[in-house]
Design a protein around this motif. Structure first.
Motif, PDB file in Angstrom:
ATOM      1  N   LEU A  98      -2.060  45.695  17.211  1.00 38.45           N
ATOM      2  CA  LEU A  98      -1.792  45.138  18.540  1.00 38.45           C
ATOM      3  C   LEU A  98      -0.350  45.355  18.953  1.00 38.45           C
ATOM      4  O   LEU A  98       0.548  45.414  18.115  1.00 38.45           O
ATOM      5  CB  LEU A  98      -2.014  43.625  18.555  1.00 38.45           C
ATOM      6  CG  LEU A  98      -3.379  43.038  18.281  1.00 38.45           C
ATOM      7  CD1 LEU A  98      -3.312  41.525  18.404  1.00 38.45           C
ATOM      8  CD2 LEU A  98      -4.411  43.589  19.226  1.00 38.45           C
ATOM      9  N   ARG A  99      -0.159  45.419  20.250  1.00 37.97           N
ATOM     10  CA  ARG A  99       1.177  45.325  20.851  1.00 37.97           C
ATOM     11  C   ARG A  99       1.165  43.981  21.563  1.00 37.97           C
ATOM     12  O   ARG A  99       0.294  43.732  22.400  1.00 37.97           O
ATOM     13  CB  ARG A  99       1.402  46.461  21.842  1.00 37.97           C
ATOM     14  CG  ARG A  99       2.751  46.400  22.526  1.00 37.97           C
ATOM     15  CD  ARG A  99       2.891  47.571  23.499  1.00 37.97           C
ATOM     16  NE  ARG A  99       4.212  47.637  24.037  1.00 37.97           N
ATOM     17  CZ  ARG A  99       5.232  48.287  23.490  1.00 37.97           C
ATOM     18  NH1 ARG A  99       5.049  48.970  22.378  1.00 37.97           N
ATOM     19  NH2 ARG A  99       6.417  48.282  24.041  1.00 37.97           N
ATOM     20  N   VAL A 100       2.086  43.095  21.207  1.00 36.59           N
ATOM     21  CA  VAL A 100       2.117  41.750  21.792  1.00 36.59           C
ATOM     22  C   VAL A 100       3.458  41.500  22.472  1.00 36.59           C
ATOM     23  O   VAL A 100       4.472  42.084  22.110  1.00 36.59           O
ATOM     24  CB  VAL A 100       1.852  40.651  20.734  1.00 36.59           C
ATOM     25  CG1 VAL A 100       0.488  40.813  20.119  1.00 36.59           C
ATOM     26  CG2 VAL A 100       2.928  40.635  19.668  1.00 36.59           C
ATOM     27  N   HIS A 101       3.415  40.609  23.460  1.00 38.91           N
ATOM     28  CA  HIS A 101       4.617  40.247  24.200  1.00 38.91           C
ATOM     29  C   HIS A 101       4.574  38.743  24.470  1.00 38.91           C
ATOM     30  O   HIS A 101       3.539  38.207  24.866  1.00 38.91           O
ATOM     31  CB  HIS A 101       4.694  41.013  25.522  1.00 38.91           C
ATOM     32  CG  HIS A 101       5.903  40.681  26.324  1.00 38.91           C
ATOM     33  ND1 HIS A 101       7.140  41.218  26.053  1.00 38.91           N
ATOM     34  CD2 HIS A 101       6.075  39.836  27.360  1.00 38.91           C
ATOM     35  CE1 HIS A 101       8.016  40.721  26.910  1.00 38.91           C
ATOM     36  NE2 HIS A 101       7.387  39.874  27.718  1.00 38.91           N
ATOM     37  N   GLY A 102       5.684  38.078  24.238  1.00 38.57           N
ATOM     38  CA  GLY A 102       5.770  36.652  24.503  1.00 38.57           C
ATOM     39  C   GLY A 102       7.079  36.080  23.995  1.00 38.57           C
ATOM     40  O   GLY A 102       7.948  36.808  23.514  1.00 38.57           O
ATOM     41  N   ARG A 103       7.199  34.767  24.097  1.00 37.60           N
ATOM     42  CA  ARG A 103       8.409  34.078  23.635  1.00 37.60           C
ATOM     43  C   ARG A 103       8.182  33.584  22.210  1.00 37.60           C
ATOM     44  O   ARG A 103       7.187  32.942  21.922  1.00 37.60           O
ATOM     45  CB  ARG A 103       8.765  32.908  24.548  1.00 37.60           C
ATOM     46  CG  ARG A 103      10.136  32.335  24.211  1.00 37.60           C
ATOM     47  CD  ARG A 103      10.718  31.513  25.326  1.00 37.60           C
ATOM     48  NE  ARG A 103      10.777  32.147  26.620  1.00 37.60           N
ATOM     49  CZ  ARG A 103      11.743  32.982  27.028  1.00 37.60           C
ATOM     50  NH1 ARG A 103      12.710  33.308  26.214  1.00 37.60           N
ATOM     51  NH2 ARG A 103      11.723  33.483  28.251  1.00 37.60           N
ATOM     52  N   LEU A 104       9.138  33.878  21.334  1.00 38.12           N
ATOM     53  CA  LEU A 104       9.012  33.519  19.934  1.00 38.12           C
ATOM     54  C   LEU A 104       9.356  32.050  19.719  1.00 38.12           C
ATOM     55  O   LEU A 104      10.384  31.566  20.183  1.00 38.12           O
ATOM     56  CB  LEU A 104       9.941  34.392  19.082  1.00 38.12           C
ATOM     57  CG  LEU A 104       9.715  34.343  17.586  1.00 38.12           C
ATOM     58  CD1 LEU A 104       8.375  34.958  17.229  1.00 38.12           C
ATOM     59  CD2 LEU A 104      10.814  35.073  16.859  1.00 38.12           C
ATOM     60  N   GLY A 105       8.469  31.368  19.042  1.00 30.85           N
ATOM     61  CA  GLY A 105       8.684  29.973  18.674  1.00 30.85           C
ATOM     62  C   GLY A 105       8.445  29.812  17.187  1.00 30.85           C
ATOM     63  O   GLY A 105       8.469  30.790  16.447  1.00 30.85           O
TER      64      GLY A 105
END
Length: 123
Positions: A98-105
């Motif tokens: 997968l290629r994923v995008h988001g804010r790391l928590g």
């Protein structure tokens, strides 16, 4: 001549190197070639784009809070992907890239996580 020596050196290394280490290097190289960030370099609060392979997927598991969790490994570190309120997500299964995008928590246990990431199935 240098090309033949380089080929022989790479072939010898591939035949004698640990297969798990080869997989880690290939994943890391693949992520770097796509312009994605390395999971090991990412910090909490950053908006990130990563490429990796799903190592395990849990759906509606105990402690999963009615969602889907998947461990994404990019060759440098693992990041837990968490989709809240989902029972199942088509295409999200172990072994997928997968290629994923988001804010790391982070999860309660300190594990890196991205909640409700945008994703594209690569393979």
């Amino acid at each position: 001549m240098a090309t033949a020596e380089g080929y022989l050196r790479r072939l010898t290394r591939r035949l004698t190197e640990d297969p798990e280490q080869q997989d880690v290097e290939e994943l890391s190289d693949e992520a770097a070639n796509t312009g994605a960030q390395k999971a090991i370099d990412c910090r909490r609060g950053q908006e990130v784009t990563m490429v990796g392979t799903l190592r395990c997927v849990e759906t509606n598991a105990k402690g999963c809070a009615g969602g889907v969790r998947a461990e994404l490994f990019d060759g440098t570190d693992a990041v837990m992907l968490v989709w809240l309120g989902q029972r199942r997500i088509a295409g999200i299964e172990s072994g997928r890239t997968l290629r994923v995008h988001g804010r790391l928590g982070k999860l309660e246990n300190g594990t890196k996580a991205i909640y409700n990431p945008h994703y594209e199935i690569q393979k």
